[in-house]
Design a protein around this motif. Sequence first.
Motif, mmCIF file in Angstrom:
data_model
loop_
_atom_site.group_PDB
_atom_site.id
_atom_site.type_symbol
_atom_site.label_atom_id
_atom_site.label_comp_id
_atom_site.label_asym_id
_atom_site.label_seq_id
_atom_site.Cartn_x
_atom_site.Cartn_y
_atom_site.Cartn_z
ATOM 1 N N ALA A 55 0.866 -1.262 -0.140
ATOM 2 C CA ALA A 55 -0.027 0.047 0.169
ATOM 3 C C ALA A 55 0.430 1.501 0.285
ATOM 4 O O ALA A 55 0.093 2.377 -1.163
ATOM 5 N N GLN A 58 2.219 1.863 -3.605
ATOM 6 C CA GLN A 58 1.506 2.025 -4.203
ATOM 7 C C GLN A 58 1.776 3.583 -4.474
ATOM 8 O O GLN A 58 1.314 4.388 -5.526
ATOM 9 N N SER A 62 2.746 5.889 -7.249
ATOM 10 C CA SER A 62 1.655 6.603 -8.030
ATOM 11 C C SER A 62 2.364 8.349 -8.607
ATOM 12 O O SER A 62 1.713 8.937 -9.342
ATOM 13 N N SER A 94 -6.152 7.779 -5.410
ATOM 14 C CA SER A 94 -5.688 6.471 -5.309
ATOM 15 C C SER A 94 -4.790 5.278 -4.558
ATOM 16 O O SER A 94 -4.970 4.535 -4.098
ATOM 17 N N ASP A 96 -6.710 4.542 -1.531
ATOM 18 C CA ASP A 96 -6.947 3.465 -0.810
ATOM 19 C C ASP A 96 -8.000 2.713 -1.987
ATOM 20 O O ASP A 96 -9.034 2.080 -1.392
ATOM 21 N N ASN A 97 -7.072 2.371 -3.233
ATOM 22 C CA ASN A 97 -7.312 1.192 -3.815
ATOM 23 C C ASN A 97 -6.757 0.093 -3.866
ATOM 24 O O ASN A 97 -8.113 -1.349 -3.461
ATOM 25 N N ILE A 98 -5.660 -0.101 -2.460
ATOM 26 C CA ILE A 98 -5.842 -1.564 -2.473
ATOM 27 C C ILE A 98 -6.594 -1.734 -0.773
ATOM 28 O O ILE A 98 -6.199 -2.743 -0.541
ATOM 29 N N VAL A 100 -10.059 -1.264 -1.419
ATOM 30 C CA VAL A 100 -11.201 -2.531 -2.090
ATOM 31 C C VAL A 100 -10.855 -3.073 -2.404
ATOM 32 O O VAL A 100 -11.548 -4.365 -2.237
ATOM 33 N N LEU A 101 -9.330 -3.733 -2.947
ATOM 34 C CA LEU A 101 -8.549 -4.925 -3.076
ATOM 35 C C LEU A 101 -8.812 -5.604 -2.222
ATOM 36 O O LEU A 101 -9.590 -7.010 -2.757
ATOM 37 N N SER A 102 -8.712 -5.241 -0.718
ATOM 38 C CA SER A 102 -8.484 -6.058 -0.137
ATOM 39 C C SER A 102 -9.928 -6.547 0.604
ATOM 40 O O SER A 102 -9.776 -7.675 0.874
#
Length: 103
Positions: A55, A58, A62, A94, A96-98, A100-102
């Motif tokens: 995280a 990322q 980015s 962007s 917080d994408n990880i 959501v993925l988890s």
Amino acid sequence: WSPHVRVYYGGGARLMYGQLRASLLHDLWLLLLAVLLVGLYMRVFFGGWPMACMASLQIIISFPFMYFFVVVVFWQRPLSAFAAASLWVVVGISADNIFVLSE
């Protein structure tokens, strides 16, 4: 009138440098504390250090990509304060994408 507010009128470079350095050191300690707390939260949330480090990676990766797009693709040179703040917002969104993925 407030005793907590200080206003300097051209008080010389040494005075301003000293005040700036003191404020910067204070803020850097707060930044370090925030990074540690967020890192510990991510470690608890993900249940281990590998995902917590991913995280953070990322976010670190980015920012150069967004900088490239703003400076090279959109020809924003020199980078204005507004563009830098916009980069920070996009990277923050962007990040917080990880999470959501988890889920």
